[in-house]
Scaffold this motif. Structure first.
Motif, PDB file in Angstrom:
ATOM      1  N   ALA A 177      53.980 -36.928-166.951  1.00 47.06           N
ATOM      2  CA  ALA A 177      52.665 -37.522-166.712  1.00 47.06           C
ATOM      3  C   ALA A 177      51.946 -37.938-167.985  1.00 47.06           C
ATOM      4  O   ALA A 177      51.358 -39.023-168.054  1.00 47.06           O
ATOM      5  N   ALA A 178      51.964 -37.089-169.021  1.00 45.57           N
ATOM      6  CA  ALA A 178      51.208 -37.396-170.231  1.00 45.57           C
ATOM      7  C   ALA A 178      51.756 -38.634-170.942  1.00 45.57           C
ATOM      8  O   ALA A 178      51.001 -39.541-171.307  1.00 45.57           O
ATOM      9  N   LEU A 179      53.060 -38.683-171.140  1.00 47.37           N
ATOM     10  CA  LEU A 179      53.653 -39.820-171.839  1.00 47.37           C
ATOM     11  C   LEU A 179      53.548 -41.091-171.013  1.00 47.37           C
ATOM     12  O   LEU A 179      53.331 -42.182-171.553  1.00 47.37           O
ATOM     13  N   ASP A 180      53.705 -40.967-169.702  1.00 45.45           N
ATOM     14  CA  ASP A 180      53.537 -42.132-168.822  1.00 45.45           C
ATOM     15  C   ASP A 180      52.118 -42.681-168.935  1.00 45.45           C
ATOM     16  O   ASP A 180      51.908 -43.899-168.962  1.00 45.45           O
ATOM     17  N   ALA A 181      51.126 -41.776-168.985  1.00 46.03           N
ATOM     18  CA  ALA A 181      49.730 -42.206-169.082  1.00 46.03           C
ATOM     19  C   ALA A 181      49.463 -42.908-170.411  1.00 46.03           C
ATOM     20  O   ALA A 181      48.736 -43.913-170.465  1.00 46.03           O
ATOM     21  N   ALA A 182      50.044 -42.390-171.506  1.00 42.56           N
ATOM     22  CA  ALA A 182      49.874 -43.043-172.807  1.00 42.56           C
ATOM     23  C   ALA A 182      50.458 -44.453-172.775  1.00 42.56           C
ATOM     24  O   ALA A 182      49.870 -45.395-173.325  1.00 42.56           O
TER      25      ALA A 182
END
Length: 345
Positions: free
Chosen positions: A63-68
């Motif tokens: 989720a975090a890397l996808d959001a970035a």
């Protein structure tokens, strides 16, 4: 000199409504996905009709890397430049990072975004000429990506996800005040995690709370290590570790059943069953990297002179998982009173 602090513009940008990035057909690289698309916007930012070629290497999917990634692309779209983007995901494979980095360099990209430290290290090792932006990286200097976070000195700069670790440990003490020993769960292959765990240990020492490092070398060890924790620790702290984040469903399954609360580095882990976090907004983090990209491409900004930027604790989000709190029997009403957000829905 302190790192530049990013101010929140989330509401103005409506980042929460950003479209998810699509990953398309494989280019034949093991464990990698690719999507190349041209933006619909005009080239008004460059003024000369230029279409920029941008490569993206993301370490893995969570989720975090996808959001970035989403935030980065939204910043490009909002700028109005015309661009083609080649999306690649290494699926947490170090050798794939190297292969993809070389491919993006050989493809003649005008700029490359690397999401995650191993991805950035691979790209930085593949080129000293093409501007490289990193994001979701805790400490660029400590990871040998730049000479200094305030004065990078080369072709690499970007946005840091250095966590408010002290605040997160204080949150753990607030929610689990009787904890005598805290487990520090992370992957030894990730230098970012080492930095955050050291900070966590300093704060736990200050509070007089014992701690124990609980490490894995790969995702295959997550369940076994978690199953070894009951009886050893009273709570667990997890930094923004890509390996653990990608396996957070397994962590939550084991530790929640064992009634061991987890305080974590970012909101995606809370959505996947952790108890709470004071979390960086990764879409905002990626958006700022996108703004830096536009400055480099259209204004001739020099990465060597662009300080690495990071968010302050005040700009982070207090989040909790009510379902997890109910399962653990922990009262999180104080977090709601403090303006926290329940992400379990």
């Amino acid at each position: 000199m302190e790192p530049i602090v990013i101010t929140r513009r989330t509401l103005a940008r409506s980042l929460a409504g950003g479209a998810a990035l699509a990953f398309g057909a494989s280019l034949g690289l093991a464990g990698c996905s690719d999507n190349t698309a041209e933006s619909a916007g005009s080239a008004t930012a460059s003024g000369d009709g230029t279409t920029y070629k941008i490569g993206v290497l993301q370490l893995t999917e969570h989720a975090a890397l996808d959001a970035a990634n989403t935030g980065f692309v939204k910043a490009l779209d909002d700028s109005g430049i015309s661009y083609e983007i080649e999306q690649q995901n290494a699926q947490n494979d170090q050798s794939a990072c190297q292969t993809i980095a070389n491919t993006l360099v050989n493809d003649g990209c005008d700029l490359i975004l690397a999401i995650g430290t191993p991805a950035a290290q691979a790209v930085a090792g593949a080129t000293t000429d093409i501007p490289v932006l990193g994001t979701a990286i805790t400490d660029f200097a400590a990871s040998d990506l730049v000479e200094d976070n305030d004065a990078p000195g080369g072709n690499v700069t970007g946005t840091s996800d250095m966590n408010p670790v002290v605040d997160q440990i204080d949150l753990l003490q607030q929610l689990v005040p009787d904890a005598k020993t805290v487990g520090l769960l992370y992957c030894t292959a990730e230098s970012n995690s080492d930095i955050q765990v050291a900070l966590a240990e300093e704060e736990l020492d200050r509070l007089g709370i014992a701690h124990e490092r609980c490490t894995v070398s790969s995702s295959n060890e997550i369940q076994q290590v978690c199953e070894s924790l009951p009886g050893k620790v009273d709570a667990v702290y997890i930094p923004t570790d890509n390996t653990i984040s990608a396996g957070m469903a397994t962590v939550s399954m084991v530790l929640n059943e064992a009634k061991i609360p987890t305080i974590v580095g970012e909101v995606g882990m809370v959505e996947n069953g952790a108890l709470a976090s004071i979390s960086i907004n990764y879409e905002e983090l990626g958006y700022r990297a996108g703004e830096m990209a536009v400055e480099i491409l259209t204004e001739g900004a020099d990465p060597a002179e662009m300080a690495v930027e990071q968010m302050s604790a005040e700009d982070c989000d207090l989040v909790y998982n009510q379902q997890t709190a109910d399962e653990l029997g922990i009262d999180v009403s104080a977090l709601a009173d403090e303006g926290g957000t329940d992400v379990s829905a």
